[in-house]
Design an enzyme around this catalytic site. Structure first.
Site, PDB file in Angstrom:
ATOM      1  N   HIS A   1       4.629   1.656  -7.994  1.00 38.60           N
ATOM      2  CA  HIS A   1       3.643   0.582  -7.854  1.00 38.60           C
ATOM      3  C   HIS A   1       2.915   0.612  -9.274  1.00 38.60           C
ATOM      4  O   HIS A   1       2.342  -0.565  -9.873  1.00 38.60           O
ATOM      5  CB  HIS A   1       2.659   0.775  -6.672  1.00 38.60           C
TER       6      HIS A   1
ATOM      7  N   GLN B   1       7.867  -9.752   8.112  1.00 35.96           N
ATOM      8  CA  GLN B   1       8.859  -9.211   7.459  1.00 35.96           C
ATOM      9  C   GLN B   1       9.445  -8.009   8.229  1.00 35.96           C
ATOM     10  O   GLN B   1      10.371  -7.607   7.500  1.00 35.96           O
ATOM     11  CB  GLN B   1       8.638  -8.989   5.713  1.00 35.96           C
TER      12      GLN B   1
ATOM     13  N   LEU C   1       0.562   3.666  -2.105  1.00 40.47           N
ATOM     14  CA  LEU C   1       0.936   3.524  -3.673  1.00 40.47           C
ATOM     15  C   LEU C   1       1.584   4.791  -4.068  1.00 40.47           C
ATOM     16  O   LEU C   1       1.017   5.941  -3.966  1.00 40.47           O
ATOM     17  CB  LEU C   1      -0.249   3.049  -4.482  1.00 40.47           C
TER      18      LEU C   1
ATOM     19  N   GLY D   1       0.892  -1.389   0.058  1.00 41.49           N
ATOM     20  CA  GLY D   1       0.100   0.004   0.067  1.00 41.49           C
ATOM     21  C   GLY D   1       0.710   1.315   0.107  1.00 41.49           C
ATOM     22  O   GLY D   1       1.966   1.348  -0.372  1.00 41.49           O
TER      23      GLY D   1
HETATM   24  P1  AMP Z   1       5.997  -2.295  -1.650  1.00 42.66           P
HETATM   25  O1  AMP Z   1       4.757  -1.812  -1.371  1.00 42.66           O
HETATM   26  O2  AMP Z   1       7.232  -1.153  -1.035  1.00 42.66           O
HETATM   27  O3  AMP Z   1       6.192  -3.861  -0.988  1.00 42.66           O
HETATM   28  O4  AMP Z   1       6.362  -2.468  -3.155  1.00 42.66           O
HETATM   29  C1  AMP Z   1       5.669  -3.361  -3.942  1.00 42.66           C
HETATM   30  C2  AMP Z   1       6.142  -3.564  -5.225  1.00 42.66           C
HETATM   31  O5  AMP Z   1       6.444  -2.417  -5.750  1.00 42.66           O
HETATM   32  C3  AMP Z   1       7.475  -4.551  -4.797  1.00 42.66           C
HETATM   33  O6  AMP Z   1       7.412  -5.322  -6.116  1.00 42.66           O
HETATM   34  C4  AMP Z   1       8.661  -3.267  -5.334  1.00 42.66           C
HETATM   35  O7  AMP Z   1       9.973  -3.648  -5.606  1.00 42.66           O
HETATM   36  C5  AMP Z   1       7.841  -2.430  -6.316  1.00 42.66           C
HETATM   37  N1  AMP Z   1       8.493  -1.193  -6.111  1.00 42.66           N
HETATM   38  C6  AMP Z   1       8.394  -0.052  -5.083  1.00 42.66           C
HETATM   39  N2  AMP Z   1       8.900   0.923  -5.529  1.00 42.66           N
HETATM   40  C7  AMP Z   1       9.069   0.883  -6.533  1.00 42.66           C
HETATM   41  C8  AMP Z   1       9.818   1.572  -7.765  1.00 42.66           C
HETATM   42  N3  AMP Z   1      10.363   3.000  -7.402  1.00 42.66           N
HETATM   43  N4  AMP Z   1      10.123   1.397  -9.063  1.00 42.66           N
HETATM   44  C9  AMP Z   1       9.538   0.298  -9.495  1.00 42.66           C
HETATM   45  N5  AMP Z   1       9.070  -0.632  -8.529  1.00 42.66           N
HETATM   46  C10 AMP Z   1       8.806  -0.506  -7.165  1.00 42.66           C
END
Ligand code: AMP
Length: 293
Positions: free
Chosen positions: A44, A68, A40, A38
């Site tokens: 994302h 985690q 977002l 979230g």
């Molecule tokens: P998170 O909500 O931080 O667990 O991220 C969810 C997904 O979004 C994961 O696969 C992250 O690697 C991806 N993600 C987060 N930030 C970025 C970004 N700046 N660029 C590309 N993917 C991202």
């Protein structure tokens, strides 16, 4: 229309009988899954857009996974913005948002059996955050089992996470394809992260050293591993580093000057109370081959 579901039973209904299109179990439409915690942002949404392009049914999960987070990490203050997230996902054309609470995800309390990330999970982030990757892989495997997507999309932003998920899917014969999406950055270079909102103006300015270091490392790739490390360190100056590493992308072991081919430059550092990571893939030319040519 985006369907928001909070339990496994609702998820199953959304994915089978009531679903307008079927995906995985019901025909040749691909089902894509994007897992998130979230809060977002455009990073994302890049994953969602990619899933939308390639899959007929797109599911996004939103779950802040306590398993985690270590003691003293930011589980309690992690931003939770479900209404805004759903609005963004609706605009991005997502079919199903799956947002279980902790009880729905772990109905028996903390799971007694977990996925062990093994030695890949002890390096880099794992050395600083013991147990983090076991908790991450456990929830990723659960979500893959619950949503059973054809394709699941992950950001290159979390490079070690991506490497571990690929390895888990390979080692445990999980029937899903894993696709990586490049890092989305702000105009000034800072990699987008849900944690960037914690940064003060000064911290944010200081944090730009991370993306500058990655860019400097890339530029030095034709001069070998030591040159990459030196170039990146020069940009990092006096930031409070957890690590700067230049590793083989498969083993995550440090490269030396003889290393040739794909490598991964990764950094983690603290700015005030916020811990940020960044990385860049690059292709190393051995330092010696340049000297000889
Ligand atoms: P998170 O909500 O931080 O667990 O991220 C969810 C997904 O979004 C994961 O696969 C992250 O690697 C991806 N993600 C987060 N930030 C970025 C970004 N700046 N660029 C590309 N993917 C991202």
């Amino acid at each position: 229309m985006t369907l928001v579901v909070r339990t496994r039973a609702e998820l199953e209904r959304a994915l089978t009988a009531d679903a307008p299109r079927a995906g995985r179990s019901g025909g040749d439409v691909l089902r894509g899954l994007v897992m998130t915690m979230g809060a977002l942002h455009a990073g994302h949404i890049a994953l969602v857009d990619r899933a939308r392009q390639e899959c007929g049914v797109v599911v996004v999960s939103i779950f802040v996974n306590p398993l985690q987070f270590g003691a003293g990490e930011d589980l309690d203050r992690y931003p939770r913005t479900l209404d805004a997230d759903v609005a963004l996902l609706e605009a991005a054309g997502v079919d199903v948002v799956y947002a279980p609470d902790v009880e729905a995800m772990y109905p028996g309390g903390e799971p007694l059996v977990r996925v062990a990330a093994g030695e890949l999970g002890e390096r880099l982030e794992g050395a600083v955050r013991p147990g983090h990757f076991d908790g991450m892989l456990t929830v990723v495997l659960k979500l893959l089992q619950q949503v059973h997507p054809d394709v699941s999309y992950f950001g290159q932003k979390d490079a070690q996470q991506l490497a571990l998920i690929r390895r888990m899917v390979f080692d445990l014969d999980v029937p899903a394809r894993i696709e990586a999406v490049p890092i989305v950055r702000d105009a000034d270079g800072l990699a987008l992260s849900s944690r960037n909102i914690y940064l003060s103006d000064d911290d944010r300015r200081a944090a730009l050293a991370l993306s500058r270091a990655m860019a400097a490392g890339e530029l030095a790739a034709s001069e070998g591993a030591s040159a990459v490390r030196l170039a990146a360190l020069a940009e990092l100056g006096d930031v409070q580093l957890d690590y700067l590493a230049l590793v083989d992308p498969g083993t995550l072991l440090e490269t030396d000057d003889a290393h040739e081919g794909p490598a991964l430059l990764l950094v983690a550092a603290r700015f005030g109370s916020t811990r940020l990571i960044d990385n860049t893939p690059l292709v190393l030319v051995p330092a010696t081959s340049k000297a000889l040519s």
